[in-house]
Design an enzyme around this catalytic site. Structure first.
Site, PDB file in Angstrom:
ATOM      1  N   GLY A 117       0.728  -1.234  -0.001  1.00 12.60           N
ATOM      2  CA  GLY A 117      -0.001  -0.031   0.127  1.00 12.60           C
ATOM      3  C   GLY A 117       0.932   1.388  -0.067  1.00 12.60           C
ATOM      4  CB  VAL A 118       0.015   4.821  -0.731  1.00 12.95           C
ATOM      5  CG1 VAL A 118      -1.017   4.876   0.482  1.00 12.95           C
ATOM      6  CG2 VAL A 118       0.682   6.117  -0.901  1.00 12.95           C
ATOM      7  CB  CYS A 169      -5.855  -9.192   4.901  1.00 12.41           C
ATOM      8  SG  CYS A 169      -5.059 -10.245   5.930  1.00 12.41           S
ATOM      9  CB  CYS A 182      -2.339  -9.764  12.374  1.00 10.48           C
ATOM     10  SG  CYS A 182      -1.034  -9.881  10.801  1.00 10.48           S
TER      11      CYS A 182
END
Length: 381
Positions: A30-31, A217, A120
């Site tokens: 991602g960014v 996710c 996570c």
């Protein structure tokens, strides 16, 4: 060789040049994490990018909008190639399933509302991945999380992000002091996500306009129940929807389709009063509903506490704190009463609705931005 005390600290806090400082960047594709990698590379650091493959690569390729999917691995690799630093993809599929997905499924089946993103970070990214960074002889590991690490009198402290709208402290409360010593969060001070995207454009990153991930996710389109049914076949046993006063109002297709505080989609229309899910009776396959005021509570039992204060948790009978009982809610004034090093009860000064087992309760200092840790909400029995 003795340390030269006159050597100034670099931007990551080490008394050596950036070129001599190796930093592993956890890259999701991602960014945010791409900007972290690009920024550190531009400052001359010895950057190594690492991306985790957390679940089936083939299935992931078709799904956009979640981190660590196939397209995201490709994006992370491309950023590393464009900027000229090494990049590794690590297969953490089995670790992720054992440490995160299985507990997620079991918690849902037990009537809780789990937050797998916290597990996570705790059990995969800041544990196994952090050890991998050490194995790569990195001085530290950097991530794209919106949270701040500041040096205090007792060492590194965790602080919420400058931009409250992007703050991810709720999801990082279980970061230990030892992990915090090794981690860096270069984006936490930025005023907005737009500032991050402007940096991405400045560095020429092709992910500058990539949309943010929205879902957990491994949960496509936020449909938790369908994932649970795949992981635990036969889990969706039908049962009764029962009013708190004992009236049977209807039937449901499985407790896993409901969460505490839910109002819509109950399938019991035509009633005068709006009803909410107030309890899940998993053992008897019952969904208990009632009026909104039944959701309000002031006492929140906690376990698995991670404490980040300067003094031991048990050194006081009470701590005045602010707490978040859900990621989307602002901190509220509360009193934290330790029961042991890992258990406590929080008393909210103003009752909150929809406090749910499986969610986290995160502690903040009453003044300022410091995160003091947090714990997991449970039923207290």
């Amino acid at each position: 060789m003795a340390l030269d005390i006159d050597t100034p600290l670099n931007s990551l806090g080490f008394a050596k040049s950036p070129a001599e400082t190796r930093v592993v960047v956890a890259m999701s594709g991602g960014v945010d994490s791409s900007v972290v990698a690009a920024h550190l590379a531009s400052e001359g650091y010895d950057v190594v990018g690492v991306t985790l493959q957390l679940y089936d690569h083939g299935a992931a390729l078709a799904k956009k909008g979640a981190c660590c999917a196939g397209v995201d691995i490709h994006d992370a690799r491309r950023v590393a190639e464009d900027l000229g630093f090494p990049h590794y993809v690590l297969d953490y599929e089995n670790i992720f399933r054992d440490a995160v997905i299985d507990e997620f499924a079991d918690s849902y089946l037990a009537g809780a509302t789990p937050v797998p993103c916290i597990r996570c970070n705790e059990r995969v990214k800041f544990k196994d991945l952090l050890e991998t960074a050490r194995d790569l002889d990195a001085d530290c590991m950097a991530t794209g999380h919106y949270i701040q690490r500041k040096m205090g009198a007792q060492g590194p402290e965790l602080h919420s992000a400058t931009d409250a709208a992007r703050d991810q402290s709720y999801f990082l409360f279980s970061t230990t002091p030892e992990q915090l010593d090794y981690l860096r969060f270069p984006l936490g001070h930025l005023p907005s996500k737009q500032a991050t995207r402007e940096l991405a454009a400045q560095y020429g990153l092709q992910v500058a306009d990539k949309p943010d991930s929205q879902d957990i996710c491994f949960v496509p389109n936020g449909n938790y129940a369908s994932v649970i049914e795949k992981l635990r076949p036969g889990a969706a046993e039908p049962g009764e929807i029962v009013h708190a006063d004992g009236r049977v109002l209807g039937r449901h297709e499985g407790v896993i389709h409901y969460t505490i505080g839910q109002r819509r989609g109950l399938g019991i229309g035509g009633l005068e009063e709006p009803l909410y899910v107030v309890r899940l009776d998993v053992d008897n396959h019952r969904v208990i509903v009632g009026p909104k005021e039944m959701l309000a509570t002031r006492r929140v039992p906690l376990r698995e506490i991670n404490w980040l204060g300067d003094e031991p948790l048990g050194s006081r009978n009470e701590w005045a704190v602010s707490v978040k009982v859900r990621s989307t809610r602002p901190p509220r004034d509360a009193v934290l009463r330790p029961l042991s090093e890992t258990e406590a009860e929080v008393e909210l000064l103003t009752a909150e609705e929809g406090v749910s087992p499986g969610q986290a309760c995160v502690f903040y200092a009453p003044e300022g931005s410091r995160v003091l840790g947090g714990g997991w909400i449970w039923r207290g029995y």
